[in-house]
Each structure stands twice: as C-alpha cells, then as structure tokens.
Design an enzyme around this catalytic site. Structure first.
Site, mmCIF file in Angstrom:
data_model
loop_
_atom_site.group_PDB
_atom_site.id
_atom_site.type_symbol
_atom_site.label_atom_id
_atom_site.label_comp_id
_atom_site.label_asym_id
_atom_site.label_seq_id
_atom_site.Cartn_x
_atom_site.Cartn_y
_atom_site.Cartn_z
ATOM 1 N N TYR A 73 -8.306 -6.021 -0.011
ATOM 2 C CA TYR A 73 -8.078 -5.074 1.093
ATOM 3 C C TYR A 73 -8.047 -3.660 0.550
ATOM 4 O O TYR A 73 -7.453 -3.404 -0.497
ATOM 5 C CB TYR A 73 -6.748 -5.375 1.802
ATOM 6 C CG TYR A 73 -6.998 -5.812 3.232
ATOM 7 C CD1 TYR A 73 -7.436 -4.887 4.171
ATOM 8 C CD2 TYR A 73 -6.851 -7.135 3.619
ATOM 9 C CE1 TYR A 73 -7.715 -5.276 5.472
ATOM 10 C CE2 TYR A 73 -7.130 -7.537 4.916
ATOM 11 C CZ TYR A 73 -7.567 -6.600 5.841
ATOM 12 O OH TYR A 73 -7.858 -6.985 7.110
ATOM 13 N N GLU A 75 -8.089 -0.523 2.974
ATOM 14 C CA GLU A 75 -8.199 0.424 4.098
ATOM 15 C C GLU A 75 -8.098 1.852 3.589
ATOM 16 O O GLU A 75 -7.253 2.162 2.747
ATOM 17 C CB GLU A 75 -7.092 0.157 5.118
ATOM 18 C CG GLU A 75 -7.400 -1.037 5.996
ATOM 19 C CD GLU A 75 -6.305 -1.321 7.017
ATOM 20 O OE1 GLU A 75 -5.290 -0.604 7.036
ATOM 21 O OE2 GLU A 75 -6.478 -2.277 7.786
ATOM 22 N N ASP A 228 -31.681 6.224 14.136
ATOM 23 C CA ASP A 228 -31.212 4.885 13.787
ATOM 24 C C ASP A 228 -32.399 4.208 13.096
ATOM 25 O O ASP A 228 -33.296 3.687 13.746
ATOM 26 C CB ASP A 228 -30.790 4.139 15.055
ATOM 27 C CG ASP A 228 -30.403 2.698 14.767
ATOM 28 O OD1 ASP A 228 -30.555 2.247 13.609
ATOM 29 O OD2 ASP A 228 -29.957 2.004 15.709
ATOM 30 N N THR A 254 -28.985 -0.250 9.296
ATOM 31 C CA THR A 254 -28.513 -1.527 8.765
ATOM 32 C C THR A 254 -28.998 -1.589 7.318
ATOM 33 O O THR A 254 -29.830 -0.784 6.897
ATOM 34 C CB THR A 254 -29.130 -2.728 9.503
ATOM 35 O OG1 THR A 254 -30.552 -2.619 9.410
ATOM 36 C CG2 THR A 254 -28.728 -2.774 10.961
ATOM 37 N N LYS A 257 -32.391 -5.323 6.773
ATOM 38 C CA LYS A 257 -33.743 -5.500 7.312
ATOM 39 C C LYS A 257 -34.736 -5.121 6.212
ATOM 40 O O LYS A 257 -34.700 -5.757 5.162
ATOM 41 C CB LYS A 257 -33.873 -4.719 8.616
ATOM 42 C CG LYS A 257 -32.892 -5.268 9.684
ATOM 43 C CD LYS A 257 -32.940 -4.561 11.004
ATOM 44 C CE LYS A 257 -31.875 -5.134 11.944
ATOM 45 N NZ LYS A 257 -31.821 -4.395 13.228
ATOM 46 N N ARG A 263 -25.957 -8.078 5.020
ATOM 47 C CA ARG A 263 -25.741 -7.604 6.392
ATOM 48 C C ARG A 263 -24.612 -6.581 6.401
ATOM 49 O O ARG A 263 -23.452 -6.917 6.153
ATOM 50 C CB ARG A 263 -25.354 -8.760 7.313
ATOM 51 C CG ARG A 263 -26.301 -9.921 7.295
ATOM 52 C CD ARG A 263 -26.004 -10.873 8.421
ATOM 53 N NE ARG A 263 -26.729 -10.488 9.594
ATOM 54 C CZ ARG A 263 -27.995 -10.827 9.844
ATOM 55 N NH1 ARG A 263 -28.663 -11.571 8.995
ATOM 56 N NH2 ARG A 263 -28.588 -10.427 10.934
HETATM 57 C C1 LIG Z 1 -30.865 -4.367 14.196
HETATM 58 C C2 LIG Z 1 -30.592 -3.050 14.794
HETATM 59 C C3 LIG Z 1 -29.275 -2.605 14.998
HETATM 60 C C4 LIG Z 1 -28.071 -3.489 14.903
HETATM 61 O O1 LIG Z 1 -27.796 -4.085 13.760
HETATM 62 P P1 LIG Z 1 -26.788 -5.329 13.680
HETATM 63 O O2 LIG Z 1 -26.540 -5.369 12.226
HETATM 64 O O3 LIG Z 1 -27.524 -6.488 14.235
HETATM 65 O O4 LIG Z 1 -25.578 -4.979 14.454
HETATM 66 C C5 LIG Z 1 -29.089 -1.309 15.448
HETATM 67 N N1 LIG Z 1 -30.136 -0.512 15.697
HETATM 68 C C6 LIG Z 1 -31.397 -0.916 15.551
HETATM 69 C C7 LIG Z 1 -32.511 0.030 15.857
HETATM 70 C C8 LIG Z 1 -31.677 -2.208 15.116
HETATM 71 O O5 LIG Z 1 -32.948 -2.622 15.017
#
Ligand SMILES: *Cc1c(COP(=O)(O)O)cnc(C)c1O
Length: 484
Positions: A73, A75, A228, A254, A257, A263
């Site tokens: 932990y 925080e 994003d 993220t 990907k 993750r």
């Molecule tokens: C996948 C994705 C997210 C969310 O990610 P999670 O890890 O699934 O919560 C946010 N924005 C975009 C554009 C995404 O493709």
C-alpha cells in the site's frame, strides 16, 4: 493434536495447512482457476487475435505484474505517502514517470505524468473531475462514429456513460459519406455549445487526427484539449503516427493496447509557464498538475497498483528501443496489407484504408452485418468485434467489423501472413452469407445462432475452417510466460 491459541484449542495440522496454502503453486492450490487459465492460454495460442485494443504483453511485463509489489500500500505520491515502507515503490514510481516522459520526448519542465490510474476509463474520469465542474460541458467523438464510451456516450433514451451523467456531453461525428471526422461541424457546434473540454481520441477510426485544428477550435472557445491516445500510444511512442503532445493540454492513455504493457492508465499534463502577458511580461502558470494529481488521489482512487506501475515501467523501457519501433512500423504495414487484401476480395473499407493499426470493414455491400460475421468467425477461432459504420441506422445492428493488427504482429506475422488472414476472414464471411441464405432474409440473431451451432452441415464447414486457422496460428509462438 490440540494446542492453545488465545486460550482456545486449535488444530496444529490446520495451522500447517494454512502455511502450505501460501506457498503451493496455483496448479496444486486451485485446479479450477488453473484449468480455466490453461484453457484461455490455449485459446490465445490457437486462435487469431484481431481485436484492435488487444495485445500480448511480454514475459518481463507479466513477471513484474505477478510480483510482490501487489502487496504494497502506498497512498499518496513519491515522497508524500500515507504509509511506511515505501522507499522502493517511490523509486519505482519515479522511474516509471521518468521513462514515460522520455518515451514521448517530453521535457520534465513542461510536462508531468501521473502513472497511478487503474486503467484508461478511470484516467479519463480523473481528468474530467479535475478540469470540468459538475455538469460542465465536454465534446468527444460519438461512440458509433469511433469514439469511446468514456467520451460522453449517451443515446436518446439513456445516459449510458457516467461521463454523460455527471457532465453535459455533445458529441461530434464523422461525415457519413467519407467516414472522416467532420471538423467543420465540430467547429460550428463548439461555437454554440462552449465546451470546457474537447477530447481527441478514438477506439475505432483508422485515420490520423488533426490535433492542430482541434486545438484551434478549443482555443477559440476557451476549452482545454485532451487527447486520449489509448489505442495509439505505442504508435505515438515509436513516432509512426503524429504525436498529440504538441497541441494538447492533457494526454491520457491506456498502457495495454499498442503500448503492450499491463492493464493500466497514465495522464500527462502540461506544467510551467502557460502564457506571458505581452504588455506587462507577467507569466501565468499552468495549474493542471495539482488539479489532476488530486483528482486521481484522493479524489477517485486509493492505493496505487504498484505491480501495475512496475508493468508500465517495463513496457516503457521496451518502448524506448529500436526493436519496438520496428514492431510498430510492422503493425502499420500489416494493417495496410490487411486493408489491401480485403479490398481485393471486394470489401469496402471505411475511409478507403488506414493510417494506423486498425481497419473498419463495412459489410453492407455484402448483405450481412457485423454481429453475425463476428459469431461465425469466433466459431472458427478468429477473434474480432462488430462495430457500427458511418451512417448505420441502428447501433444495435452494427454493419461493420473492426480488425486490428497489434496482437498478431506481436506474434511475428508479416504482410504475407495477413494476406492469408484476410482470406480466412473472407471464408468466414462467405459461410455467414451461406447460412443466412439458407434461413431467408428475415432471420433473427437467435435463429442464426441456432443454425450455426445446431446444423451438422455447418458444423463440418466451420470445423474445416477452424482447423486451417488453428494450424496456421500454431506456427507463430505466443509471447509471455512459456507453457503456463
Ligand atoms: C480502451 C479505451 C479506453 C478505456 O480503457 P480501459 O482500460 O478499458 O478502461 C479509453 N479511451 C479509449 C479511446 C479507449 O480506446
């Protein structure tokens, strides 16, 4: 044998068993979960993974993720924790931050990064919490047009994403004829809606974004521009698509990907001097750092997932290498090869091609839709997902398939291999059309599924294609921890 513990009888054998429980391998300790993981491992190994948001994390990333860091932990932020014993996780988080800035070529005087978000969705919500007041206005690409749920998705009937519940959302869209984002309309609507934040980001859009144009629209309306880059952060890291950093105030991502980590999520924010008054020379500073950090913790989250921060750090180190760049170049080359092969087979690709790691196949000219094709392909060990196409009347009956190349490129597939993949997909779609023809035009999804799983003739055809797909996939080793 009985002994006493706090004055009560207890069983020494049980106490020994408890110790044993903590050291047994998963296989001996929990055969049910072990077996499920083993089956999933086999599915990943024998199938073709074309889901554009997925990838195969490296062995090093998975080892970091499965480490003792899970136990800690911490925080707070490095140097300001609410817990003791944080000297090593402080070191880890600082290292992760340093690498994150390095990967995107950012000067630590002008940019900072928060590596604590649990995933992409919480990262986005933290930015909205930090920069937009309750019921403040945001504009993101509509979900059916390739945006993400968290960019404010709602329907006429329902506010679906919490983003549209706690904030006021007005989407922008693609031009239904070209499939390209309609920036003119975004500009026009932004002038009427006066958003506080504009989001530049995609989950299903195969073209580069015009960040400069979006920044101009944001500036004209006194809005922040947030990119994003969840889907493309690996491509940006390798410099094979335009970087959003030059034009944005905030960038979220993220890490699992195209970036190929574990993750989790990250938020980059500008800091330092925001503007200088031309008359007085007075400097205005960015205040994003404290707003964003406090929105993540203590605003929305508790303890950071230190094992995930380690996984991100390892992925970022890999992202700094020339071998990562060549991987991302191959991701794009494969995406283009897949688009070309599908077009050769008579498919319509939305926007006519791809600048990135994904393509959107519009099945309307073939007389079927994404839902059915997805199910048939799944039965043949090809994983992808149905997706709405520009101009689709109903989001419940999406007419397209989204296909992405990052995962299979991590398994070592090259252009010529994707040519074969295109032919497997084509065979699956032909099979979909054949089942549909047998059943007549008015068939429901339920009837279609019954035919798919219940008819011996189709069972045979599906098995024949699945066997071909699986023996092809077996030729490409699965990254990660060997022989789970
Ligand atoms: C996948 C994705 C997210 C969310 O990610 P999670 O890890 O699934 O919560 C946010 N924005 C975009 C554009 C995404 O493709």
């Amino acid at each position: 044998m009985a002994s006493t513990f706090n004055g009560e009888n207890y069983n020494v054998n049980l106490w020994e068993a408890h110790k044993n429980m903590l050291t047994q391998p998963l296989k001996d300790n929990d055969i049910e979960v072990y077996t499920i993981i083993k089956k999933e491992n086999n599915r990943q190994k024998t199938g073709l993974e074309l889901i554009a948001s997925e990838n195969f994390a490296s062995r090093a990333v998975l080892e970091a993720l499965g480490s003792c860091l899970n136990n800690k932990y911490s925080e707070g932020f490095p140097g300001q924790r609410y817990y003791g014993g944080t000297q090593f996780v402080d070191e880890l988080e600082i290292l992760c931050q340093k690498r994150a800035l390095q990967v995107y070529g950012l000067n630590p005087e002008n940019w900072g990064v928060n590596v604590q978000p649990y995933s992409g969705s919480p990262a986005n919500f933290a930015v909205y919490t930090a920069l937009v007041e309750p019921h403040g206005r945001i504009m993101g690409l509509d979900l059916p047009d390739g945006g993400h749920l968290t960019h404010g998705f709602m329907t006429e009937k329902k506010k679906v994403s919490a983003t549209s519940i706690f904030f006021e959302s007005m989407p922008y869209k693609v031009n239904p004829d070209t499939g390209y984002i309609d920036y003119d309309k975004l500009e026009e609507n932004a002038r009427l809606f006066h958003p506080k934040l504009i989001i530049a980001g995609i989950s299903c859009y195969s073209r580069n974004l015009d960040y400069a144009r979006m920044r101009k629209i944001a500036d004209d309306n006194g809005a922040y521009l947030m990119a994003d880059m969840a889907h493309i952060s690996g491509l940006v890291a390798a410099g094979v698509v335009p970087s959003p950093f030059e034009h944005c105030h905030v960038v979220t991502t993220t890490t699992h990907k195209t970036l190929r980590g574990c993750r989790a999520g990250m938020i980059f924010y500008r800091k330092g001097v925001r503007s200088v008054d031309s008359k007085t020379g007075k400097e205005t500073m960015y205040n994003l750092e404290s707003l964003i950090n406090s929105a993540v913790f203590p605003g929305l989250q508790g303890g950071p997932h230190n094992h995930a921060i380690a996984g991100i750090a390892v992925a970022l180190k890999q992202a700094l290498t020339p071998e990562f760049k060549i991987y991302q170049q191959q991701v794009i080359a494969n995406s283009r090869a897949l688009a070309a092969a599908m077009m050769e087979l008579g498919y319509h690709i939305v926007t006519g091609g791809s600048d990135n790691h994904l393509i959107l196949v519009d099945l309307r000219n073939k007389g079927t839709h994404g839902g059915r094709a997805e199910k048939v392909l799944e039965a043949c060990s090809i994983a992808c997902n149905k997706n709405t196409c520009p101009g689709d009347k109903s989001a419940l009956r999406p007419s397209g398939l989204r296909l992405g190349t990052p995962a299979l490129t991590s398994r070592g597939l090259l252009e010529k291999d994707f040519h074969k993949v295109a032919h497997f997909i084509h065979e699956g779609i032909e099979l979909t059309l054949q089942i549909q023809k047998d059943l007549g035009p008015q068939v429901t999804m339920k009837e279609f599924m019954e035919k798919l799983s219940g008819d011996v003739k189709y069972q045979g055809l599906i098995k024949a294609l699945r066997d071909k797909v699986e023996s092809f996939a077996a030729g490409f080793p699965l990254p990660g921890i060997p022989d789970f």
